[in-house]
Design an enzyme around this catalytic site. Sequence first.
Site, short mmCIF file in Angstrom:
data_model
loop_
_atom_site.label_atom_id
_atom_site.label_comp_id
_atom_site.label_asym_id
_atom_site.label_seq_id
_atom_site.Cartn_x
_atom_site.Cartn_y
_atom_site.Cartn_z
N GLU A 103 -8.99 11.17 13.27
CA GLU A 103 -8.24 9.97 13.64
C GLU A 103 -7.32 10.16 14.85
O GLU A 103 -6.39 10.97 14.83
CB GLU A 103 -7.40 9.50 12.45
N LYS B 184 0.85 -1.19 0.00
CA LYS B 184 0.00 0.00 0.00
C LYS B 184 0.88 1.23 0.00
O LYS B 184 1.98 1.22 0.55
CB LYS B 184 -0.90 0.02 1.25
#
Length: 406
Positions: A206, A146
Amino acid sequence: MKIRENSTVLKKELLDDYKEGDFFLATPSQTLLGKGSFLTVPSDKENRNQMKSLAERVATVLKTAKEQGHANPMVTGAVPFDYRKDAQLIVPANIWSSVPMQDKCTDQPTKTKKPIYEIKSVPEPSQYMAGVERGLTHIKSGHLDKIVLSRSLHLTSSETVNINRLLQNLACHNKNGYTFAVDLPQSETKIVDSLISKTLIGASPELLVSRTGLEVVANPLAGSRPRSDDPIEDKRRASELLSSTKDLHEHAVVVHAVAEALRPFFKKIDVPERPIVIHTETMWHLSTEVTGELEDPATSSLELAIALHPTPAVCGSPSDLARVAIQEIEPFDRGFFTGMVGWCNAEGDGEWIVTIRCAEVEKQTLRLFAGAGVVAESKPEEELAETSAKFQTMLRAMGIDAKSLN
């Protein structure tokens, strides 16, 4: 050090008290406002890997602050994405705290005409999609699982940016997230001895990590969808996200990395098998709350944050290789974007937030950032659309309607 922590204090009061140059952080559990500078955490120019020594330097500064008469020292500020660059951390001279309350909070009215903004995309949308293609090439070759690729918007205003109004609007529309403002190193101007202040401001969804006593919480987010104004379509998007093979894989990569980074510090750890969906005003996110109990009470929240930073949610996997690829592909320096913002006290407790949905503000200019996680199933046009949706948090707070922005 002044601390207000009684039920009569509202977050709104601290918002109203904020002035440019202060430290501000509103979380679901509390709101902090720091003013002045008692001590500054020094840089470590001789140490190439500054992150390894950062926690030690912070501990030394907190100890020194106590010895110099600071009753309850706390380090506040920001750490950049690139761990080799200097963090911006200080012990405020005074800090105020409020418990969470249901404040009546509305957008700040604009008494004058709205400023006009000139907007430039860096890179341009077509160049960003080409960068995603390069990221996919790295993944298909087996070098990466990723990579997170970002882009920025450079906005030039017809007037000086009203940071107080911007912060209030962000806080009003992101009550379940983490709204922050941090004073950054000042920029030199062409005028001798003249400095221009710079502010890192945003509303992140977050939590990187928090520590309260021996209890630790990390809440990685990865995998997202834009919200819809149509309630039926909005619900469909949330359900589709929760069943998306691509997004569940992207999320699993991040959760695994977070759990493995924290496991050595824990006596016990709990990692849920499946994520849930959470939402902000503009986005749906896959979310997993990783919790644990510390083995060693001396391990501070900052040490835990350093062990996690940067997570695959903002960098990629493997992180070292992803970081190199990011520097090759992205045509700008991220600075404090995708770094972390937060605080740590002398007991080691603290909260550190992932620095996303943010902007750097300097007089009449703003630099907004947004990124998207690229995995094997990613499509460049979809990643571009995701970054456009993520810009909306800041753009809405600025009063800019840019739903069609690419």
